[in-house]
Design a protein around this motif. Structure first.
Motif, PDB file in Angstrom:
ATOM      1  N   THR A  59      68.589  29.122  71.768  1.00  0.00           N
ATOM      2  CA  THR A  59      68.475  30.598  71.601  1.00  0.00           C
ATOM      3  C   THR A  59      68.120  31.003  70.135  1.00  0.00           C
ATOM      4  O   THR A  59      68.687  30.211  69.092  1.00  0.00           O
ATOM      5  CB  THR A  59      70.024  30.812  72.006  1.00  0.00           C
ATOM      6  N   ALA A  60      67.217  31.647  70.208  1.00  0.00           N
ATOM      7  CA  ALA A  60      66.568  32.286  68.941  1.00  0.00           C
ATOM      8  C   ALA A  60      66.894  33.906  68.663  1.00  0.00           C
ATOM      9  O   ALA A  60      66.906  34.560  69.938  1.00  0.00           O
ATOM     10  CB  ALA A  60      65.192  32.117  68.849  1.00  0.00           C
ATOM     11  N   SER A  61      66.988  34.252  67.735  1.00  0.00           N
ATOM     12  CA  SER A  61      67.119  35.839  67.491  1.00  0.00           C
ATOM     13  C   SER A  61      66.306  36.223  66.328  1.00  0.00           C
ATOM     14  O   SER A  61      66.067  35.506  65.335  1.00  0.00           O
ATOM     15  CB  SER A  61      68.635  36.298  67.552  1.00  0.00           C
ATOM     16  N   GLY A  62      66.228  37.703  66.282  1.00  0.00           N
ATOM     17  CA  GLY A  62      65.709  38.312  65.093  1.00  0.00           C
ATOM     18  C   GLY A  62      65.289  39.807  65.304  1.00  0.00           C
ATOM     19  O   GLY A  62      65.359  40.082  66.353  1.00  0.00           O
ATOM     20  N   PRO A  63      64.563  40.335  64.244  1.00  0.00           N
ATOM     21  CA  PRO A  63      64.078  41.675  64.505  1.00  0.00           C
ATOM     22  C   PRO A  63      62.902  41.926  65.174  1.00  0.00           C
ATOM     23  O   PRO A  63      62.621  42.819  65.401  1.00  0.00           O
ATOM     24  CB  PRO A  63      63.889  42.108  63.101  1.00  0.00           C
ATOM     25  N   GLU A  65      60.289  42.666  67.926  1.00  0.00           N
ATOM     26  CA  GLU A  65      60.357  43.472  69.123  1.00  0.00           C
ATOM     27  C   GLU A  65      60.042  42.637  70.348  1.00  0.00           C
ATOM     28  O   GLU A  65      59.050  41.626  70.643  1.00  0.00           O
ATOM     29  CB  GLU A  65      59.021  44.642  69.001  1.00  0.00           C
ATOM     30  N   PRO A  66      60.657  43.177  71.345  1.00  0.00           N
ATOM     31  CA  PRO A  66      60.601  42.086  72.809  1.00  0.00           C
ATOM     32  C   PRO A  66      59.142  42.060  73.326  1.00  0.00           C
ATOM     33  O   PRO A  66      58.747  40.915  73.717  1.00  0.00           O
ATOM     34  CB  PRO A  66      61.226  42.978  73.853  1.00  0.00           C
ATOM     35  N   ALA A  67      58.621  43.298  73.283  1.00  0.00           N
ATOM     36  CA  ALA A  67      56.888  43.354  73.781  1.00  0.00           C
ATOM     37  C   ALA A  67      56.238  42.310  73.093  1.00  0.00           C
ATOM     38  O   ALA A  67      55.326  41.788  73.525  1.00  0.00           O
ATOM     39  CB  ALA A  67      56.487  44.586  73.834  1.00  0.00           C
ATOM     40  N   ALA A  68      56.384  42.236  71.647  1.00  0.00           N
ATOM     41  CA  ALA A  68      55.587  41.366  70.620  1.00  0.00           C
ATOM     42  C   ALA A  68      55.939  39.929  70.939  1.00  0.00           C
ATOM     43  O   ALA A  68      55.197  39.124  70.899  1.00  0.00           O
ATOM     44  CB  ALA A  68      55.846  41.770  69.247  1.00  0.00           C
ATOM     45  N   VAL A  69      57.165  39.817  71.404  1.00  0.00           N
ATOM     46  CA  VAL A  69      57.564  38.373  71.747  1.00  0.00           C
ATOM     47  C   VAL A  69      56.912  37.801  72.837  1.00  0.00           C
ATOM     48  O   VAL A  69      56.174  36.707  73.151  1.00  0.00           O
ATOM     49  CB  VAL A  69      59.038  38.009  71.730  1.00  0.00           C
ATOM     50  N   GLU A  70      56.811  38.793  74.007  1.00  0.00           N
ATOM     51  CA  GLU A  70      56.161  38.194  75.083  1.00  0.00           C
ATOM     52  C   GLU A  70      54.682  38.223  74.897  1.00  0.00           C
ATOM     53  O   GLU A  70      54.052  37.503  75.520  1.00  0.00           O
ATOM     54  CB  GLU A  70      56.530  39.591  76.116  1.00  0.00           C
ATOM     55  N   ARG A  71      54.094  38.953  74.446  1.00  0.00           N
ATOM     56  CA  ARG A  71      52.761  38.900  74.029  1.00  0.00           C
ATOM     57  C   ARG A  71      52.629  37.572  73.362  1.00  0.00           C
ATOM     58  O   ARG A  71      51.427  37.053  73.681  1.00  0.00           O
ATOM     59  CB  ARG A  71      52.276  40.052  73.384  1.00  0.00           C
ATOM     60  N   PHE A  72      53.355  37.311  72.453  1.00  0.00           N
ATOM     61  CA  PHE A  72      53.166  36.065  71.733  1.00  0.00           C
ATOM     62  C   PHE A  72      53.064  34.711  72.509  1.00  0.00           C
ATOM     63  O   PHE A  72      52.081  33.825  72.395  1.00  0.00           O
ATOM     64  CB  PHE A  72      54.147  35.802  70.666  1.00  0.00           C
ATOM     65  N   ARG A 103      67.071  42.549  74.260  1.00  0.00           N
ATOM     66  CA  ARG A 103      67.377  43.294  73.059  1.00  0.00           C
ATOM     67  C   ARG A 103      68.663  44.120  73.097  1.00  0.00           C
ATOM     68  O   ARG A 103      69.125  44.524  74.163  1.00  0.00           O
ATOM     69  CB  ARG A 103      66.236  44.510  73.015  1.00  0.00           C
ATOM     70  N   GLN A 104      69.368  43.901  71.874  1.00  0.00           N
ATOM     71  CA  GLN A 104      70.647  44.865  71.875  1.00  0.00           C
ATOM     72  C   GLN A 104      70.775  45.209  70.291  1.00  0.00           C
ATOM     73  O   GLN A 104      70.268  44.436  69.271  1.00  0.00           O
ATOM     74  CB  GLN A 104      71.827  43.637  71.775  1.00  0.00           C
ATOM     75  N   GLY A 105      70.531  46.588  70.056  1.00  0.00           N
ATOM     76  CA  GLY A 105      70.582  47.211  68.959  1.00  0.00           C
ATOM     77  C   GLY A 105      69.103  46.919  68.310  1.00  0.00           C
ATOM     78  O   GLY A 105      68.015  47.024  68.863  1.00  0.00           O
ATOM     79  N   ARG A 106      69.178  46.193  66.905  1.00  0.00           N
ATOM     80  CA  ARG A 106      67.832  45.829  66.356  1.00  0.00           C
ATOM     81  C   ARG A 106      67.472  44.614  66.475  1.00  0.00           C
ATOM     82  O   ARG A 106      66.647  43.927  65.784  1.00  0.00           O
ATOM     83  CB  ARG A 106      67.976  46.443  64.958  1.00  0.00           C
TER      84      ARG A 106
END
Length: 120
Positions: A59-63, A65-72, A103-106
């Motif tokens: 499990t990884a987390s950070g700031p 954006e979900p769309a940027a992660v999906e695109r990556f 995504r939860q909060g930021r």
């Protein structure tokens, strides 16, 4: 043959690390890069290597954006031989990779699950 495969794997890793944003891989893998803006705490991964294949859960987390992660992942995984197999699912050779992005909060959290493919 094994030496050639190891050399190819090493070359892929070095090439991936040279690309911007590809500074790390999901623990237990050399073929699942960690998206920019995500981190995996030291105790947040489980890796099993067995005769039927490897099993990795992380499990990884950070700031990011979900769309940027999906695109990556949509852009990077095919370059490493992964084929899209549905939303958040990828296959390669005899393995399946599942990505769950929330995504939860930021904070964006990505759960990686790598398992051997089901065999009929």
């Amino acid at each position: 043959m094994r030496t050639a495969a190891k050399a190819l794997t090493a070359a892929l890793i070095l090439a991936a690390l040279a690309l911007p944003g590809w500074a790390a891989f999901v623990p237990g893998t050399e073929d699942v890069p960690l998206a920019p803006g995500l981190e995996i705490p030291a105790e947040q991964s489980v890796v099993f290597d067995q005769p039927s294949g490897r099993i990795v859960e992380a499990t990884a987390s950070g700031p990011a954006e979900p769309a940027a992660v999906e695109r990556f992942y949509a852009e990077s995984l095919p370059q490493l031989g992964w084929k899209a197999a549905g939303k958040g699912r990828w296959t390669r050779a005899e393995e399946t990779l599942s990505l769950t992005i929330a995504r939860q909060g930021r904070t964006t959290t990505v759960r990686f699950t790598l398992t051997p493919q089901d065999r009929p």
